[in-house]
Write a protein that holds these residues in place. Structure first.
Motif, PDB file in Angstrom:
ATOM      1  N   GLY B 330       0.792  -1.226   0.000  1.00 27.89           N
ATOM      2  CA  GLY B 330       0.000   0.000   0.000  1.00 27.89           C
ATOM      3  C   GLY B 330       0.824   1.275   0.000  1.00 27.89           C
ATOM      4  N   GLN B 331       2.145   1.140   0.035  1.00 25.32           N
ATOM      5  CA  GLN B 331       2.979   2.335   0.107  1.00 25.32           C
ATOM      6  C   GLN B 331       3.175   2.951  -1.275  1.00 25.32           C
ATOM      7  OE1 GLN B 331       6.447   2.186   2.533  1.00 25.32           O
ATOM      8  NE2 GLN B 331       5.432   0.996   4.132  1.00 25.32           N
ATOM      9  N   GLN B 332       3.211   4.287  -1.278  1.00 24.21           N
ATOM     10  CA  GLN B 332       3.312   4.990  -2.561  1.00 24.21           C
ATOM     11  C   GLN B 332       4.730   5.480  -2.816  1.00 24.21           C
ATOM     12  OE1 GLN B 332       0.104   7.933  -2.505  1.00 24.21           O
ATOM     13  NE2 GLN B 332      -0.983   6.482  -3.821  1.00 24.21           N
ATOM     14  N   PHE B 333       5.114   5.391  -4.046  1.00 26.57           N
ATOM     15  CA  PHE B 333       6.431   5.869  -4.475  1.00 26.57           C
ATOM     16  C   PHE B 333       6.274   6.513  -5.849  1.00 26.57           C
ATOM     17  CE2 PHE B 333       7.246   2.227  -1.761  1.00 26.57           C
ATOM     18  CZ  PHE B 333       8.372   2.557  -1.036  1.00 26.57           C
ATOM     19  N   ASP B 334       7.247   7.297  -6.210  1.00 26.59           N
ATOM     20  CA  ASP B 334       7.236   7.869  -7.556  1.00 26.59           C
ATOM     21  C   ASP B 334       7.744   6.838  -8.567  1.00 26.59           C
ATOM     22  OD1 ASP B 334       6.272  10.265  -6.740  1.00 26.59           O
ATOM     23  OD2 ASP B 334       8.249  11.201  -6.491  1.00 26.59           O
ATOM     24  N   VAL B 335       6.962   6.663  -9.614  1.00 29.56           N
ATOM     25  CA  VAL B 335       7.354   5.734 -10.680  1.00 29.56           C
ATOM     26  C   VAL B 335       7.483   6.541 -11.963  1.00 29.56           C
ATOM     27  CG1 VAL B 335       6.617   3.735 -12.045  1.00 29.56           C
ATOM     28  CG2 VAL B 335       6.224   3.773  -9.580  1.00 29.56           C
ATOM     29  N   PRO B 336       8.565   6.355 -12.708  1.00 27.38           N
ATOM     30  CA  PRO B 336       8.726   7.148 -13.932  1.00 27.38           C
ATOM     31  C   PRO B 336       7.635   6.808 -14.955  1.00 27.38           C
ATOM     32  CG  PRO B 336      10.463   5.498 -13.732  1.00 27.38           C
ATOM     33  CD  PRO B 336       9.714   5.490 -12.442  1.00 27.38           C
ATOM     34  N   GLN B 337       7.144   7.859 -15.575  1.00 27.10           N
ATOM     35  CA  GLN B 337       6.120   7.670 -16.606  1.00 27.10           C
ATOM     36  C   GLN B 337       6.817   7.418 -17.931  1.00 27.10           C
ATOM     37  OE1 GLN B 337       3.531  11.138 -16.136  1.00 27.10           O
ATOM     38  NE2 GLN B 337       1.798   9.743 -16.344  1.00 27.10           N
ATOM     39  N   LEU B 338       7.092   6.161 -18.166  1.00 30.40           N
ATOM     40  CA  LEU B 338       7.760   5.781 -19.409  1.00 30.40           C
ATOM     41  C   LEU B 338       6.977   4.618 -20.014  1.00 30.40           C
ATOM     42  CD1 LEU B 338      11.431   5.766 -18.078  1.00 30.40           C
ATOM     43  CD2 LEU B 338      10.504   7.385 -19.731  1.00 30.40           C
ATOM     44  N   ASP B 339       7.017   4.515 -21.327  1.00 19.66           N
ATOM     45  CA  ASP B 339       6.264   3.454 -21.992  1.00 19.66           C
ATOM     46  C   ASP B 339       6.767   2.077 -21.588  1.00 19.66           C
ATOM     47  OD1 ASP B 339       4.665   5.218 -23.223  1.00 19.66           O
ATOM     48  OD2 ASP B 339       5.768   5.232 -25.132  1.00 19.66           O
ATOM     49  N   ASP B 340       8.038   1.973 -21.401  1.00 21.28           N
ATOM     50  CA  ASP B 340       8.585   0.648 -21.100  1.00 21.28           C
ATOM     51  C   ASP B 340       9.739   0.792 -20.127  1.00 21.28           C
ATOM     52  OD1 ASP B 340       8.948  -2.044 -21.145  1.00 21.28           O
ATOM     53  OD2 ASP B 340       9.987  -2.086 -23.078  1.00 21.28           O
ATOM     54  N   PHE B 341       9.395   0.910 -18.848  1.00 18.51           N
ATOM     55  CA  PHE B 341      10.411   1.123 -17.816  1.00 18.51           C
ATOM     56  C   PHE B 341      10.818  -0.223 -17.211  1.00 18.51           C
ATOM     57  CE2 PHE B 341      11.189   1.656 -13.196  1.00 18.51           C
ATOM     58  CZ  PHE B 341      12.406   2.309 -13.276  1.00 18.51           C
ATOM     59  N   THR B 342      12.054  -0.589 -17.402  1.00 17.48           N
ATOM     60  CA  THR B 342      12.543  -1.815 -16.764  1.00 17.48           C
ATOM     61  C   THR B 342      13.751  -1.479 -15.903  1.00 17.48           C
ATOM     62  OG1 THR B 342      14.006  -2.363 -18.602  1.00 17.48           O
ATOM     63  CG2 THR B 342      11.798  -3.313 -18.668  1.00 17.48           C
ATOM     64  N   VAL B 343      13.973  -2.328 -14.917  1.00 14.97           N
ATOM     65  CA  VAL B 343      15.137  -2.199 -14.040  1.00 14.97           C
ATOM     66  C   VAL B 343      15.948  -3.478 -14.204  1.00 14.97           C
ATOM     67  CG1 VAL B 343      15.877  -2.104 -11.619  1.00 14.97           C
ATOM     68  CG2 VAL B 343      13.969  -0.675 -12.402  1.00 14.97           C
ATOM     69  N   PRO B 344      17.240  -3.364 -14.377  1.00 16.95           N
ATOM     70  CA  PRO B 344      18.029  -4.577 -14.626  1.00 16.95           C
ATOM     71  C   PRO B 344      18.098  -5.484 -13.401  1.00 16.95           C
ATOM     72  CG  PRO B 344      19.460  -2.675 -14.360  1.00 16.95           C
ATOM     73  CD  PRO B 344      18.066  -2.150 -14.399  1.00 16.95           C
ATOM     74  N   ILE B 345      17.992  -6.769 -13.649  1.00 17.53           N
ATOM     75  CA  ILE B 345      18.179  -7.755 -12.587  1.00 17.53           C
ATOM     76  C   ILE B 345      19.665  -7.809 -12.241  1.00 17.53           C
ATOM     77  CG2 ILE B 345      18.177 -10.261 -12.192  1.00 17.53           C
ATOM     78  CD1 ILE B 345      15.489 -10.295 -13.769  1.00 17.53           C
ATOM     79  N   GLY B 346      19.973  -7.974 -10.963  1.00 18.47           N
ATOM     80  CA  GLY B 346      21.366  -8.163 -10.577  1.00 18.47           C
ATOM     81  C   GLY B 346      22.108  -6.882 -10.293  1.00 18.47           C
ATOM     82  N   LYS B 347      21.361  -5.789 -10.138  1.00 17.88           N
ATOM     83  CA  LYS B 347      22.021  -4.515  -9.935  1.00 17.88           C
ATOM     84  C   LYS B 347      21.451  -3.811  -8.710  1.00 17.88           C
ATOM     85  CE  LYS B 347      23.157  -0.501 -12.499  1.00 17.88           C
ATOM     86  NZ  LYS B 347      22.252   0.455 -13.084  1.00 17.88           N
ATOM     87  N   ALA B 348      22.326  -3.534  -7.731  1.00 17.16           N
ATOM     88  CA  ALA B 348      21.890  -2.816  -6.538  1.00 17.16           C
ATOM     89  C   ALA B 348      21.825  -1.327  -6.834  1.00 17.16           C
ATOM     90  CB  ALA B 348      22.856  -3.087  -5.390  1.00 17.16           C
ATOM     91  N   LYS B 349      21.267  -0.595  -5.869  1.00 13.93           N
ATOM     92  CA  LYS B 349      21.111   0.845  -6.065  1.00 13.93           C
ATOM     93  C   LYS B 349      21.579   1.551  -4.802  1.00 13.93           C
ATOM     94  CE  LYS B 349      16.882   2.458  -5.644  1.00 13.93           C
ATOM     95  NZ  LYS B 349      15.476   2.692  -6.004  1.00 13.93           N
ATOM     96  N   VAL B 350      22.324   2.626  -4.982  1.00 12.14           N
ATOM     97  CA  VAL B 350      22.664   3.447  -3.821  1.00 12.14           C
ATOM     98  C   VAL B 350      21.459   4.338  -3.568  1.00 12.14           C
ATOM     99  CG1 VAL B 350      24.215   5.174  -2.864  1.00 12.14           C
ATOM    100  CG2 VAL B 350      25.117   3.364  -4.342  1.00 12.14           C
ATOM    101  N   ALA B 351      20.696   4.004  -2.553  1.00  7.23           N
ATOM    102  CA  ALA B 351      19.445   4.718  -2.297  1.00  7.23           C
ATOM    103  C   ALA B 351      19.697   6.038  -1.587  1.00  7.23           C
ATOM    104  CB  ALA B 351      18.508   3.848  -1.457  1.00  7.23           C
ATOM    105  N   ARG B 352      20.820   6.097  -0.879  1.00  7.46           N
ATOM    106  CA  ARG B 352      21.174   7.343  -0.183  1.00  7.46           C
ATOM    107  C   ARG B 352      22.687   7.367  -0.065  1.00  7.46           C
ATOM    108  NH1 ARG B 352      18.718  10.183   4.916  1.00  7.46           N
ATOM    109  NH2 ARG B 352      20.542  11.313   5.660  1.00  7.46           N
ATOM    110  N   PRO B 353      23.321   8.348  -0.650  1.00  8.53           N
ATOM    111  CA  PRO B 353      24.785   8.370  -0.586  1.00  8.53           C
ATOM    112  C   PRO B 353      25.289   8.848   0.776  1.00  8.53           C
ATOM    113  CG  PRO B 353      23.975  10.187  -1.945  1.00  8.53           C
ATOM    114  CD  PRO B 353      22.773   9.451  -1.466  1.00  8.53           C
TER     115      PRO B 353
END
Lengths: 344, 478
Positions: B330-353
């Motif tokens: 139920g939590q809301q987040f911003d999602v990019p408005q793109l026709d085909d948004f994918t995120v690569p498998i196997g890749k971490a993200k620095v969520a906060r530097p």
């Protein structure tokens, strides 16, 4: 319309009924020759595999199909191109019957690079999409929902093909089998469940493991029709298989065939077979051997020449010998194969 | 005596809902069991039944009102003969409860670029270094962002993001279908598959009987035959019945077949603890699946990652275990408005530097990690928070790059510590950045007990922000 549900006779004492010698549609001479050749190939292949296992050339588990040849050969004769086949760990015969090469199967048994799985599967794990053979599964009963999944794909695509899932009397007691029965009938999946009742789940006889030893009745509560078949008579198998496949192809849902058969060898090569007498095995071999039945018909009814049969024997032996040679001399897989085929 | 009818909770995690419709009018007689009203949340609809007899004397919350907090009086029933004026006064304050604050998206969310469609990055291969176990990392983190500059964002829930991912992929490829318990007519036990039946029909959105072992096997068989099933487990707790097919049939067959028999399947559903559902419904299976070669294991936190990673998972030719979390739905987040948004498998993200300490987490663990980073910032400690997103293959390089910078590492997970993912991360850090460490790696995890039911004990069993803050300070010797 649907054929009436055949209810096998109740067995008050729980013993396995002897296969009924009913009127089976006869084979032509050509059909008998073909069945003879196919069954003999499996028998000779398995004898050779047993021998090579004894020599230490084949490792791990090795479950031989000797005695049960009529089941898979008869079913295969009834199938159409594109029908998918899946089975458990006693799978060498099924692969040969599907048209997979003896060389590739034997080389897999010896763990060589020319094996169907490049030596990475072994006796219980071989596949050929080209021949519509989907394994070769080592977990007892796993092939039943997997087979239903193959049938699901057939139905999803509407391609008119049927899946045939083979499993034993032992696997028939697994819970996932009944989950699959339920969904297969609910969704009318085109699948023939072939229960190869060879009377022993490893070392436990049917009467000691199964509250309902008439496996053709195991689908009754799902309204899946079932039939007991003399699995030692390839003609009876083909006739029952043709009927079941037609039933499935017609969109009527699944059907169960209980093939009453017998394995001459132990459960696996390491089975001392203390759970049954030598006499029992010998009696089966003498009186009901599936290959001898065909051989006798060829000689006595079709008036085949002894030389014709000898020619088949020789051809089969040469294919098996060649497979055994290949399987012993083909190199082991390259060490780099350890790291391949984990993900695509 | 007048009785207030209260806004009911449909689940332990529900805080508010919509009063969709009144089935009774003021003045109507009511007997026990009568349906008074319909209420809706984002995952279910339920009828409010009367438990008392009498007359509906007042409606305190009009139909169509959103965000009605649980336990708000919504109507009044008076017993026969009573005057309607005996009704309880309307509750003070607004009927629209305060909506829970949307979780703060990771800082890096706004700077991501889309991956080229259809090429999820995956890797498996021989070890490249001295280690002989063959565990390999995912792709190294790219410097380039995943979303192009100027992309518009829309706020959606994780639940909607997952549904959108499935719908977009199903529109693209007719071989994709969804099966599971209550995925079709019920619209999803947690409403993740809402609307899919209406758009794609019963052929492709399939309700199964409650037989996880069986339908997981059927899904795997269909995948072996070339279809692309999405198998939903109502929770991964129930997938324990099906784990044989996930591992023995889906994960191992490609290898056992010498590369012939791929298995393009996604197993998805909520994993880990929800709230107050006890030990059998609260287990976190991340570590179990992450130990199996032949599987890909994904556990997103944000809605954007949930969407982008699920699309990549569906396109993957490999079996993917896609671990969701009920609390995050139920939590809301911003999602990019793109026709085909994918995120690569196997890749971490620095969520906060940050530069002082590395905090590694994923899925709901990120809520503790990010809040702890906020707390630490107040004390002048800059934590770098890494959202692992994919657990297998693990993006070790992103972790190591961060630890080499900070010299300290804390892992956060809701699962148990023994043989956990945090333990795995700690070993990888030891293997790859031993000389950079200024302190031993610290783990924050679920406690080593079955999940208790009592609210206070459950809270104690789960990690919390304070524990993450304390662990970070401990590795900083503060």
């Amino acid at each position: 319309m649907a054929p009436a549900l055949k209810t096998a006779r109740p067995e008050a004492n729980g013993s396995v009924p002897a296969p009924a010698k009913s009127n089976v549609p006869p084979f032509t001479k050509e059909e008998d020759f073909s069945a003879y050749s196919e069954m003999l190939m499996i028998r000779r292949f398995e004898e050779k595999a047993g021998q090579m296992y004894g020599m230490g050339l084949i490792g791990g588990f090795c479950h031989l199909y000797i005695g049960q040849e009529a089941v898979v050969v008869g079913m295969q004769m009834a199938q159409k191109q594109g029908d998918k086949v899946i089975t458990g760990y006693r799978d060498h015969g099924h692969m040969l019957a599907c048209g997979m090469e003896a060389k590739g199967v034997m080389a897999e048994l010896t763990g060589r690079r020319g094996g169907y799985s490049h030596g990475k599967g072994g006796s219980m794990h071989m596949f050929s999409k080209e021949k519509h053979f989907y394994g070769g599964h080592g977990i007892v009963g796993g092939q039943v929902p997997l087979g239903a999944g193959l049938a699901f794909a057939n139905q999803y695509r509407g391609d008119g093909t049927v899946a045939v899932s083979y499993f034993g009397d032992g696997a028939a007691n697994q819970g996932q089998v009944y989950e699959s029965f339920n969904m297969a009938q609910l969704w009318k999946l085109p699948i023939v469940f072939v229960i190869e009742n060879n009377r022993y789940a490893m070392g436990t006889s049917v009467t000691r493991s199964s509250a309902q030893p008439d496996f053709s009745r195991r689908g009754l509560s799902f309204n899946i029709p079932g039939e007991q078949v003399d699995g030692m008579d390839v003609r009876a198998v083909r006739a029952a298989g043709a009927k079941a496949l037609e039933w499935c192809r017609g969109g009527n849902g699944p059907m169960i065939l209980e093939m009453q058969t017998y394995r001459y060898r132990g459960h696996s090569m390491s089975d001392p077979a203390k759970y049954r007498s030598r006499d029992e095995v010998q009696k089966m071999r003498d009186e009901q051997d599936p290959i001898e039945q065909v051989r006798n018909r060829l000689l006595n009814e079709h008036k085949a020449k002894e030389d014709d049969l000898k020619a088949i024997d020789a051809k089969v032996r040469s294919v098996v010998t060649e497979a055994a040679e290949f399987a012993q001399h083909d190199p082991e897989p390259d060490p780099s194969e350890l790291w391949t085929d984990i993900l695509l | 005596m007048a009785t207030n009818v209260l806004m009911p909770a449909l689940s332990p995690t529900m805080e508010q809902g919509k009063l969709a419709k009144w089935m009774k009018k003021v003045g109507d007689p009511v007997k026990s069991g009568d349906i008074l009203a319909e209420i809706e949340t984002d995952k279910a609809t339920m009828e409010v039944e009367a438990v008392d007899e009498g007359t509906l004397s007042a409606i305190l919350v009009e139909e169509g009102t959103d965000n009605v907090a649980v336990n708000t009086p919504i109507g009044v029933i008076v017993a026969e003969g009573e005057d309607a004026s005996a009704a309880a006064p309307p509750p003070n304050g607004s009927v629209s409860a305060k909506a829970p604050e949307p979780a703060k998206p990771g800082a890096a969310d706004v700077a991501e670029k889309p991956q080229p469609a259809g090429v999820p990055i995956e890797s498996a291969g021989p070890p490249t270094k001295a280690a002989t176990h063959g565990l390999t990392g995912g792709a190294p983190a790219e410097a380039a962002p995943e979303v192009p500059e100027g992309t518009a964002f829309v706020s959606v829930t994780v639940r909607e993001a997952l549904r959108d991912a499935m719908a977009e992929e199903m529109r693209r490829d007719g071989d994709i279908f969804v099966m599971g318990e209550e995925v079709a007519e019920y619209q999803g036990a947690y409403k993740v598959t809402q609307g899919l039946l209406q758009e794609f029909g019963a052929r492709r959105v399939i309700d199964t009987p409650i037989t996880e072992y069986g339908f997981a096997g059927i899904g795997v068989g269909a995948a072996m035959a070339g279809l692309k099933p999405i198998v939903e487990f109502m929770t991964f707790n129930f997938a324990m019945q099906a784990i044989d097919h996930i591992i023995n049939s889906a994960a191992k067959t490609l290898y056992m077949s010498g590369g012939q028999m791929g298995c393009p399947i996604v197993f998805r559903g909520p994993n880990g603890a929800a709230a107050r559902v006890g030990a059998q419904h609260s287990q976190d299976y991340t570590a179990w699946y992450s130990s199996v070669p032949g599987l890909i294991v994904v556990a997103p936190y944000t809605a954007a990652d949930a969407k982008g990673l699920l699309k990549s998972a569906i396109r993957s030719p490999n079996p993917v275990v896609f671990l969701e979390n009920e609390i995050l739905y139920g939590q809301q987040f911003d999602v990019p408005q793109l026709d085909d948004f994918t995120v690569p498998i196997g890749k971490a993200k620095v969520a906060r530097p940050g530069k002082d300490v590395t905090i590694v987490s994923w899925s709901i663990g990120m809520t503790y990690a990010l809040k702890a980073a906020d707390e630490l910032a107040k004390e002048g400690i800059e934590a770098e928070v890494i959202d692992l997103r994919t657990i297998r293959p693990m993006d070790t390089e992103t972790i190591l790059a961060s630890v080499k910078k900070t010299g300290r590492c804390v892992t956060v997970e809701e699962g148990w510590a023994q043989s956990g993912v945090g333990a795995e991360i700690a070993v990888r850090v030891m293997e790859g950045a031993f000389d950079y460490l200024d302190a031993p790696v610290a783990r924050v995890s679920g406690k080593d007990v079955p999940m208790p039911y009592a609210a206070n004990l459950e809270k104690l069993a789960l990690p919390n922000v304070g524990e993450v803050v304390a662990a970070a300070k401990a590795v900083l010797y503060r």
